[in-house]
Write a protein that holds these residues in place. Sequence first.
Motif, PDB file in Angstrom:
ATOM      1  N   ALA A   1       0.845  -1.191   0.000  1.00  0.00           N
ATOM      2  CA  ALA A   1       0.000   0.000   0.000  1.00  0.00           C
ATOM      3  C   ALA A   1       0.880   1.241   0.000  1.00  0.00           C
ATOM      4  CB  ALA A   1      -0.902  -0.006   1.232  1.00  0.00           C
ATOM      5  N   PRO A   2       0.395   2.331  -0.581  1.00  0.00           N
ATOM      6  CA  PRO A   2       1.202   3.567  -0.594  1.00  0.00           C
ATOM      7  C   PRO A   2       1.591   3.985   0.823  1.00  0.00           C
ATOM      8  CG  PRO A   2      -0.699   3.780  -2.052  1.00  0.00           C
ATOM      9  CD  PRO A   2      -0.889   2.500  -1.294  1.00  0.00           C
ATOM     10  N   GLY A   3       2.865   4.274   1.001  1.00  0.00           N
ATOM     11  CA  GLY A   3       3.335   4.809   2.269  1.00  0.00           C
ATOM     12  C   GLY A   3       3.676   3.797   3.343  1.00  0.00           C
ATOM     13  N   GLN A   4       3.500   2.516   3.069  1.00  0.00           N
ATOM     14  CA  GLN A   4       3.825   1.555   4.128  1.00  0.00           C
ATOM     15  C   GLN A   4       5.340   1.455   4.288  1.00  0.00           C
ATOM     16  OE1 GLN A   4       1.955  -2.023   2.374  1.00  0.00           O
ATOM     17  NE2 GLN A   4       3.958  -3.023   2.449  1.00  0.00           N
ATOM     18  N   ALA A   5       5.769   1.155   5.498  1.00  0.00           N
ATOM     19  CA  ALA A   5       7.202   1.199   5.819  1.00  0.00           C
ATOM     20  C   ALA A   5       7.985   0.030   5.241  1.00  0.00           C
ATOM     21  CB  ALA A   5       7.376   1.239   7.337  1.00  0.00           C
ATOM     22  N   HIS A   6       7.377  -1.150   5.205  1.00  0.00           N
ATOM     23  CA  HIS A   6       8.096  -2.354   4.794  1.00  0.00           C
ATOM     24  C   HIS A   6       7.372  -3.035   3.639  1.00  0.00           C
ATOM     25  CE1 HIS A   6      10.427  -1.943   8.506  1.00  0.00           C
ATOM     26  NE2 HIS A   6       9.273  -1.778   9.137  1.00  0.00           N
ATOM     27  N   SER A   7       8.120  -3.493   2.651  1.00  0.00           N
ATOM     28  CA  SER A   7       7.542  -4.113   1.467  1.00  0.00           C
ATOM     29  C   SER A   7       7.247  -5.594   1.692  1.00  0.00           C
ATOM     30  CB  SER A   7       8.491  -3.980   0.279  1.00  0.00           C
ATOM     31  OG  SER A   7       7.982  -4.686  -0.845  1.00  0.00           O
ATOM     32  N   TYR A   8       6.195  -6.077   1.021  1.00  0.00           N
ATOM     33  CA  TYR A   8       5.837  -7.502   1.074  1.00  0.00           C
ATOM     34  C   TYR A   8       6.360  -8.266  -0.140  1.00  0.00           C
ATOM     35  CZ  TYR A   8       2.611  -5.906   4.705  1.00  0.00           C
ATOM     36  OH  TYR A   8       2.057  -5.349   5.842  1.00  0.00           O
ATOM     37  N   LYS A   9       7.330  -7.705  -0.811  1.00  0.00           N
ATOM     38  CA  LYS A   9       7.864  -8.367  -2.004  1.00  0.00           C
ATOM     39  C   LYS A   9       8.342  -9.778  -1.686  1.00  0.00           C
ATOM     40  CE  LYS A   9      11.278  -7.875  -5.723  1.00  0.00           C
ATOM     41  NZ  LYS A   9      12.291  -6.983  -6.355  1.00  0.00           N
ATOM     42  N   TYR A  10       8.946  -9.973  -0.511  1.00  0.00           N
ATOM     43  CA  TYR A  10       9.473 -11.285  -0.139  1.00  0.00           C
ATOM     44  C   TYR A  10       8.677 -11.923   1.002  1.00  0.00           C
ATOM     45  CZ  TYR A  10      13.334  -9.909  -3.109  1.00  0.00           C
ATOM     46  OH  TYR A  10      14.100  -9.500  -4.184  1.00  0.00           O
ATOM     47  N   GLY A  11       7.410 -11.514   1.110  1.00  0.00           N
ATOM     48  CA  GLY A  11       6.562 -12.141   2.111  1.00  0.00           C
ATOM     49  C   GLY A  11       6.006 -11.153   3.114  1.00  0.00           C
ATOM     50  N   SER A  12       5.055 -11.640   3.919  1.00  0.00           N
ATOM     51  CA  SER A  12       4.405 -10.780   4.912  1.00  0.00           C
ATOM     52  C   SER A  12       4.388 -11.477   6.274  1.00  0.00           C
ATOM     53  CB  SER A  12       2.991 -10.433   4.440  1.00  0.00           C
ATOM     54  OG  SER A  12       2.206 -11.603   4.228  1.00  0.00           O
ATOM     55  N   LEU A  13       3.410 -12.305   6.526  1.00  0.00           N
ATOM     56  CA  LEU A  13       3.318 -12.974   7.823  1.00  0.00           C
ATOM     57  C   LEU A  13       4.421 -14.008   8.033  1.00  0.00           C
ATOM     58  CD1 LEU A  13      -0.544 -13.485   8.056  1.00  0.00           C
ATOM     59  CD2 LEU A  13       0.835 -11.758   9.235  1.00  0.00           C
ATOM     60  N   SER A  14       5.081 -14.404   6.958  1.00  0.00           N
ATOM     61  CA  SER A  14       6.191 -15.365   7.090  1.00  0.00           C
ATOM     62  C   SER A  14       7.543 -14.736   6.761  1.00  0.00           C
ATOM     63  CB  SER A  14       5.958 -16.568   6.171  1.00  0.00           C
ATOM     64  OG  SER A  14       6.151 -16.214   4.817  1.00  0.00           O
ATOM     65  N   HIS A  15       7.579 -13.437   6.600  1.00  0.00           N
ATOM     66  CA  HIS A  15       8.807 -12.741   6.185  1.00  0.00           C
ATOM     67  C   HIS A  15       9.942 -12.989   7.180  1.00  0.00           C
ATOM     68  CE1 HIS A  15      11.397  -9.563   4.641  1.00  0.00           C
ATOM     69  NE2 HIS A  15      10.529  -9.362   3.647  1.00  0.00           N
ATOM     70  N   VAL A  16      11.165 -13.022   6.676  1.00  0.00           N
ATOM     71  CA  VAL A  16      12.320 -13.226   7.556  1.00  0.00           C
ATOM     72  C   VAL A  16      12.549 -12.034   8.483  1.00  0.00           C
ATOM     73  CG1 VAL A  16      13.498 -14.823   5.997  1.00  0.00           C
ATOM     74  CG2 VAL A  16      13.891 -12.358   5.760  1.00  0.00           C
ATOM     75  N   ASP A  17      12.029 -10.870   8.101  1.00  0.00           N
ATOM     76  CA  ASP A  17      12.225  -9.659   8.895  1.00  0.00           C
ATOM     77  C   ASP A  17      11.074  -9.497   9.895  1.00  0.00           C
ATOM     78  OD1 ASP A  17      13.321  -7.016   9.547  1.00  0.00           O
ATOM     79  OD2 ASP A  17      11.497  -6.282   8.556  1.00  0.00           O
ATOM     80  N   ALA A  18      11.398  -9.395  11.178  1.00  0.00           N
ATOM     81  CA  ALA A  18      10.384  -9.302  12.229  1.00  0.00           C
ATOM     82  C   ALA A  18       9.524  -8.045  12.093  1.00  0.00           C
ATOM     83  CB  ALA A  18      11.052  -9.333  13.599  1.00  0.00           C
ATOM     84  N   ALA A  19      10.117  -6.940  11.665  1.00  0.00           N
ATOM     85  CA  ALA A  19       9.367  -5.689  11.529  1.00  0.00           C
ATOM     86  C   ALA A  19       8.309  -5.798  10.435  1.00  0.00           C
ATOM     87  CB  ALA A  19      10.318  -4.536  11.239  1.00  0.00           C
ATOM     88  N   THR A  20       8.654  -6.499   9.358  1.00  0.00           N
ATOM     89  CA  THR A  20       7.675  -6.691   8.272  1.00  0.00           C
ATOM     90  C   THR A  20       6.526  -7.572   8.742  1.00  0.00           C
ATOM     91  OG1 THR A  20       9.470  -6.506   6.656  1.00  0.00           O
ATOM     92  CG2 THR A  20       7.394  -7.436   5.879  1.00  0.00           C
ATOM     93  N   ARG A  21       6.853  -8.620   9.485  1.00  0.00           N
ATOM     94  CA  ARG A  21       5.800  -9.482  10.033  1.00  0.00           C
ATOM     95  C   ARG A  21       4.900  -8.686  10.978  1.00  0.00           C
ATOM     96  NH1 ARG A  21      10.214 -12.846  10.911  1.00  0.00           N
ATOM     97  NH2 ARG A  21       9.980 -12.818  13.194  1.00  0.00           N
ATOM     98  N   ALA A  22       5.490  -7.856  11.820  1.00  0.00           N
ATOM     99  CA  ALA A  22       4.710  -7.056  12.763  1.00  0.00           C
ATOM    100  C   ALA A  22       3.777  -6.098  12.028  1.00  0.00           C
ATOM    101  CB  ALA A  22       5.652  -6.279  13.684  1.00  0.00           C
ATOM    102  N   GLN A  23       4.269  -5.521  10.932  1.00  0.00           N
ATOM    103  CA  GLN A  23       3.432  -4.633  10.119  1.00  0.00           C
ATOM    104  C   GLN A  23       2.238  -5.393   9.547  1.00  0.00           C
ATOM    105  OE1 GLN A  23       5.024  -1.659   6.986  1.00  0.00           O
ATOM    106  NE2 GLN A  23       4.460  -3.469   5.801  1.00  0.00           N
TER     107      GLN A  23
END
Length: 430
Positions: A134-156
């Motif tokens: 979505a426009p303006g979101q801090a972290h991209s879901y290009k490499y996943g969302s709820l299973s992303h390797v990055d904890a901040a992306t999962r939290a988002q």
Amino acid sequence: MAEFRIAPDLVAAENDKRAAALKSDYEALGATLARRGVDIEAVTKKVSEFFVAVPSWGVGTGGTRFARFPGTGEPRGIFDKLDDCAVIHQLTRATPTVSLHIPWDKADAKELKAKGDALGLGFDAMNSNTFSDAPGQAHSYKYGSLSHVDAATRAQAVEHNLECIEIGKTIGSKALTVWIGDGSNFPGQSNFTKAFERYLAAMAEIYKALPDDWRLFSEHKMYEPAFYSTVVQDWGTNYLIAQTLGPKAFCLVDLGHHAPNTNIEMIVARLIQFGKLGGFHFNDSKYGDDDLDAGAIEPYRLFLVFNELAEAEHRGVKGFHPAHMIDQSHNVTDPIESLISSANEIRRAYAQALIVDRKALADYQDSNDALMASETLKRAYRADVEPILAEARRRTGGAIDPVAAYRASGYRRQVAGERPASAAGSGGII
């Protein structure tokens, strides 16, 4: 009193043209069914009480990975979408609820509720979107969302789902559907086990935030947008998710999310048997995904799915109340007409399943009479139940022929004049 975008007098006039023929056809079908021991009135009552939700995004023109060709009078936002959804329900009397997708449909929740109330519409399951950015979101879901390797992306991603729950609480929704596009495109790109562990942990956080009277639906999909592996790839994984999360978690079955020739009706039976069938996204497909109207390619399969649902209803399975929703893309048709047609086809499959001779079927199954068991199902499937569907619509204030009434109303021409034409877009469905 609900607002009507199509004049009730027009619907009544269209019905008057067809009333005599419907009366004759309904009486003839009633006599035929009576010889089989089936009460047409009982079937008509059940059909008139069977509802399927429409997706807000379904009233827009879809597209493919290659291109999207806009239709005329496309909705400009969620409030236009609700107007279109109200037309579908006015004519079919089968679609009283709308399923919203956030952030596509993000708006003031109180305004959404007020608009729905004015149109006589309620709201079905909320749908989160962590498969695109979505426009303006801090972290991209290009490499996943709820299973992303990055904890901040999962939290988002978790926080976004919690936001969907909050919106849903205000508008009267009672469920959250979570579908993710997480997966991998190359062998070795992702650790299958660790990715699933991260997904389960994130989903557990969402599950904890569910109100007591809500359900959580997880949805599996074999492929796309990840083409080598997806984190929630089949009904077995989906069942494990529902079992792991708890009693408010259920499996959602999208008819287009399976490999060709998969026995979907058997999956439905298994999930019913173990109390984890949450509901359906109805559509049809020739090769993959949900790109066609329900019943367009495999109406017999749709009937076989409903045969399992009617069987569970007949047995009185405890706590059995699956959610029903249409989820399909309309690339070359008027989306309103396609959704009208799909609602009708879904009700048709239900009506056909209701007239299956359950006792005869059970006897043939117990005596291993494969041919006659199959013929018992086919006899119900071959029945022309259109008079039941039309009479159910007529009795509840809908149109005997909803597509004809819709075309006679000129609604598409009207909204085309109100809504600016869309520019041709890039690939991807709405």
